[in-house]
Design a protein around this motif. Sequence first.
Motif, PDB file in Angstrom:
ATOM      1  N   GLY A 159       0.786  -1.231   0.000  1.00 25.19           N
ATOM      2  CA  GLY A 159       0.000   0.000   0.000  1.00 25.19           C
ATOM      3  C   GLY A 159       0.812   1.271   0.000  1.00 25.19           C
ATOM      4  N   ASP A 160       2.136   1.167   0.023  1.00 20.37           N
ATOM      5  CA  ASP A 160       2.976   2.365   0.004  1.00 20.37           C
ATOM      6  C   ASP A 160       2.816   3.138  -1.308  1.00 20.37           C
ATOM      7  OD1 ASP A 160       4.106   2.335   2.488  1.00 20.37           O
ATOM      8  OD2 ASP A 160       6.075   1.576   1.853  1.00 20.37           O
ATOM      9  N   GLY A 161       2.949   4.459  -1.188  1.00 15.91           N
ATOM     10  CA  GLY A 161       3.019   5.312  -2.360  1.00 15.91           C
ATOM     11  C   GLY A 161       4.474   5.532  -2.747  1.00 15.91           C
ATOM     12  N   VAL A 162       4.776   5.370  -4.026  1.00 14.25           N
ATOM     13  CA  VAL A 162       6.150   5.497  -4.527  1.00 14.25           C
ATOM     14  C   VAL A 162       6.181   6.540  -5.640  1.00 14.25           C
ATOM     15  CG1 VAL A 162       8.131   4.296  -5.523  1.00 14.25           C
ATOM     16  CG2 VAL A 162       6.588   3.079  -3.980  1.00 14.25           C
ATOM     17  N   LEU A 163       7.185   7.393  -5.618  1.00 16.39           N
ATOM     18  CA  LEU A 163       7.326   8.466  -6.602  1.00 16.39           C
ATOM     19  C   LEU A 163       8.789   8.604  -6.967  1.00 16.39           C
ATOM     20  CD1 LEU A 163       5.565  11.886  -6.591  1.00 16.39           C
ATOM     21  CD2 LEU A 163       8.054  11.876  -6.559  1.00 16.39           C
ATOM     22  N   TRP A 164       9.045   9.062  -8.212  1.00 12.70           N
ATOM     23  CA  TRP A 164      10.421   9.359  -8.625  1.00 12.70           C
ATOM     24  C   TRP A 164      10.436  10.493  -9.632  1.00 12.70           C
ATOM     25  CZ3 TRP A 164       8.323   4.409  -9.521  1.00 12.70           C
ATOM     26  CH2 TRP A 164       7.925   4.149 -10.831  1.00 12.70           C
ATOM     27  N   GLY A 165      11.622  10.925  -9.996  1.00 14.89           N
ATOM     28  CA  GLY A 165      11.769  12.018 -10.939  1.00 14.89           C
ATOM     29  C   GLY A 165      11.273  11.639 -12.318  1.00 14.89           C
TER      30      GLY A 165
ATOM     31  N   VAL B 118       3.359   9.761  -0.658  1.00 19.03           N
ATOM     32  CA  VAL B 118       4.748   9.454  -0.998  1.00 19.03           C
ATOM     33  C   VAL B 118       5.424   8.877   0.240  1.00 19.03           C
ATOM     34  CG1 VAL B 118       6.937  10.289  -1.904  1.00 19.03           C
ATOM     35  CG2 VAL B 118       4.801  11.336  -2.679  1.00 19.03           C
ATOM     36  N   ASP B 119       5.443   7.560   0.306  1.00 17.28           N
ATOM     37  CA  ASP B 119       6.140   6.877   1.395  1.00 17.28           C
ATOM     38  C   ASP B 119       7.589   6.592   1.033  1.00 17.28           C
ATOM     39  OD1 ASP B 119       3.767   6.315   3.220  1.00 17.28           O
ATOM     40  OD2 ASP B 119       3.094   5.368   1.366  1.00 17.28           O
ATOM     41  N   VAL B 120       7.800   6.251  -0.237  1.00 18.70           N
ATOM     42  CA  VAL B 120       9.135   5.891  -0.711  1.00 18.70           C
ATOM     43  C   VAL B 120       9.458   6.769  -1.920  1.00 18.70           C
ATOM     44  CG1 VAL B 120      10.623   4.063  -1.589  1.00 18.70           C
ATOM     45  CG2 VAL B 120       8.839   3.526   0.094  1.00 18.70           C
ATOM     46  N   LEU B 121      10.592   7.451  -1.846  1.00 21.45           N
ATOM     47  CA  LEU B 121      11.027   8.350  -2.910  1.00 21.45           C
ATOM     48  C   LEU B 121      12.290   7.787  -3.554  1.00 21.45           C
ATOM     49  CD1 LEU B 121      10.795  11.091  -4.388  1.00 21.45           C
ATOM     50  CD2 LEU B 121      12.146  12.095  -2.534  1.00 21.45           C
TER      51      LEU B 121
ATOM     52  N   ALA C 140       8.846  11.857   2.742  1.00 23.30           N
ATOM     53  CA  ALA C 140       9.023  10.431   2.480  1.00 23.30           C
ATOM     54  C   ALA C 140       9.604   9.706   3.687  1.00 23.30           C
ATOM     55  CB  ALA C 140       9.931  10.233   1.262  1.00 23.30           C
ATOM     56  N   ARG C 141       9.091   8.516   3.923  1.00 18.95           N
ATOM     57  CA  ARG C 141       9.628   7.681   5.000  1.00 18.95           C
ATOM     58  C   ARG C 141      10.992   7.113   4.622  1.00 18.95           C
ATOM     59  NH1 ARG C 141       6.395   3.614   4.547  1.00 18.95           N
ATOM     60  NH2 ARG C 141       7.921   2.126   3.726  1.00 18.95           N
ATOM     61  N   VAL C 142      11.123   6.739   3.350  1.00 17.58           N
ATOM     62  CA  VAL C 142      12.348   6.110   2.850  1.00 17.58           C
ATOM     63  C   VAL C 142      12.810   6.866   1.606  1.00 17.58           C
ATOM     64  CG1 VAL C 142      13.352   4.015   1.852  1.00 17.58           C
ATOM     65  CG2 VAL C 142      11.685   3.829   3.720  1.00 17.58           C
ATOM     66  N   VAL C 143      14.095   7.185   1.542  1.00 17.39           N
ATOM     67  CA  VAL C 143      14.700   7.796   0.363  1.00 17.39           C
ATOM     68  C   VAL C 143      15.758   6.838  -0.178  1.00 17.39           C
ATOM     69  CG1 VAL C 143      16.074   9.710  -0.537  1.00 17.39           C
ATOM     70  CG2 VAL C 143      14.292  10.142   1.175  1.00 17.39           C
ATOM     71  N   ILE C 144      15.548   6.399  -1.416  1.00 15.82           N
ATOM     72  CA  ILE C 144      16.509   5.536  -2.093  1.00 15.82           C
ATOM     73  C   ILE C 144      17.106   6.336  -3.241  1.00 15.82           C
ATOM     74  CG2 ILE C 144      16.863   3.337  -3.282  1.00 15.82           C
ATOM     75  CD1 ILE C 144      14.371   2.265  -1.896  1.00 15.82           C
ATOM     76  N   ALA C 145      18.413   6.512  -3.226  1.00 14.61           N
ATOM     77  CA  ALA C 145      19.060   7.396  -4.181  1.00 14.61           C
ATOM     78  C   ALA C 145      20.004   6.621  -5.094  1.00 14.61           C
ATOM     79  CB  ALA C 145      19.830   8.498  -3.457  1.00 14.61           C
ATOM     80  N   GLU C 146      19.842   6.850  -6.380  1.00 12.31           N
ATOM     81  CA  GLU C 146      20.781   6.360  -7.382  1.00 12.31           C
ATOM     82  C   GLU C 146      21.812   7.470  -7.592  1.00 12.31           C
ATOM     83  OE1 GLU C 146      19.464   4.708 -11.457  1.00 12.31           O
ATOM     84  OE2 GLU C 146      20.110   6.766 -11.825  1.00 12.31           O
ATOM     85  N   VAL C 147      23.038   7.223  -7.186  1.00 11.96           N
ATOM     86  CA  VAL C 147      24.110   8.211  -7.310  1.00 11.96           C
ATOM     87  C   VAL C 147      24.831   7.944  -8.624  1.00 11.96           C
ATOM     88  CG1 VAL C 147      26.136   9.243  -6.246  1.00 11.96           C
ATOM     89  CG2 VAL C 147      24.318   8.291  -4.794  1.00 11.96           C
TER      90      VAL C 147
END
Length: 423
Positions: free
Chosen positions: A20-26, A110-113, A142-149
């Motif tokens: 049920g999390d909401g996920v968003l990205w650029g 937006v739970d996960v970005l 956002a609860r969680v931030v996952i970053a692609e560097v």
Amino acid sequence: MDLPLPPSADIDLARWIRPGDGVLWGQANAEPLTLVSALADQHARLVGCKVFLGIHQSGLLTPEHAGALRFSAYCGSAANRRLADAGVLDPLPAPYSSFPALIRAGVLKVDVLLLQVSPADAQGRHSLGLACEYLASALDVARVVIAEVNDQVPWTEGDTWLDARRIDVAVTASYAPLSTPETRTGPVERGIAAYVADLVEDGATLQCGLGAVPEAVLAALGQHRRLGVHSGTVGNGVMTLMQAGALTNEAKGRDFGVGVAGVLMGSSALHRFAHRNPALALRRTEYTHNPEVLASLSRFTAINSAIEVDLTGQVNAELASGSYVGAVGGAGDFLRGAHRSPGGLPIVALPSTAGSRSRIVARLSGPVSTSRSDAGVFVTEHGVADLRGLTLSARIERMLSIAHPDQRAALEQQAGAPLHGAA
């Protein structure tokens, strides 16, 4: 489309994304391809995940993923159209300026970005690279931030950076970010652009929407001087004007010498141009679409397109032939800003026909994306219709004059029916 796809990220997303999390990205050029690819590969383990899409340029997510994932989007652009036509995309018909508030209120969840960012600087800060816009608001909640560097992402100036301590999971990548294909322009678009260029004054601050017509307009402004830019998106056309010395941002009334946008959408040359360039800054949507900011800009000239417009100035920018292909977007925000700006110019420019069908109509075939009260100046390859301050009957007369000559008699006959009650 052919993609220079990196391998899927070696990350178990189910560890971070809850049911049920909401996920968003650029969106567009800012898509973090390793992370989106991982989401696609692992979708069967992410049942109930709610994905909010901007311009989904990569096409990595397809209707087949909808058995597990739920898709919504503010637009039907790029690969979103395939999702919409398959009936698995739920459009959000809201003005672009509303997204930050919707995100903060949890209405747009937006739970996960997922982010694509540049390498960190000496202070441990990452640039958001090719998009800031509503990602900045999502970063705040956002609860969680996952970053692609990604070491090929440009460092762009702006008002938001990502502190390394805010990243919950970092994935290293090295690939050229997506680029936006160039739009093709023909004699119709160039004819429209010539009319619009005659309207644009030296020293104007420009906002340009997406598509062939706005790009043609930018290409026609090379002889102008002291232009500025304050826009939701900036592409190659703005870069070309800056390199030519036509767009200097010296007469905007604020942000002296700096072009402002929310997203970069263009070629790899644009990405290189933006890298460490103090003359170009990416800002939050709260700034780029702020009505007070827009009203303060000198000669703010909003140039947007549409799918169709009616004879009273109502605009459909969402639905074409039953397919959701566009968006409410920021056109209404920018047109209202141009109305309020000293010397401002609210422009909607479009070809008069699509094939044999008139794009100036007696009644819209889709929703009203921009109301007639926000209408200003309409331009086709047949001329200019300034509707500001006009009554309904006067508007109809002006709009008929810029319709295709072969369509005017039929439109005039259809206009004989009362249009006053149109939505």
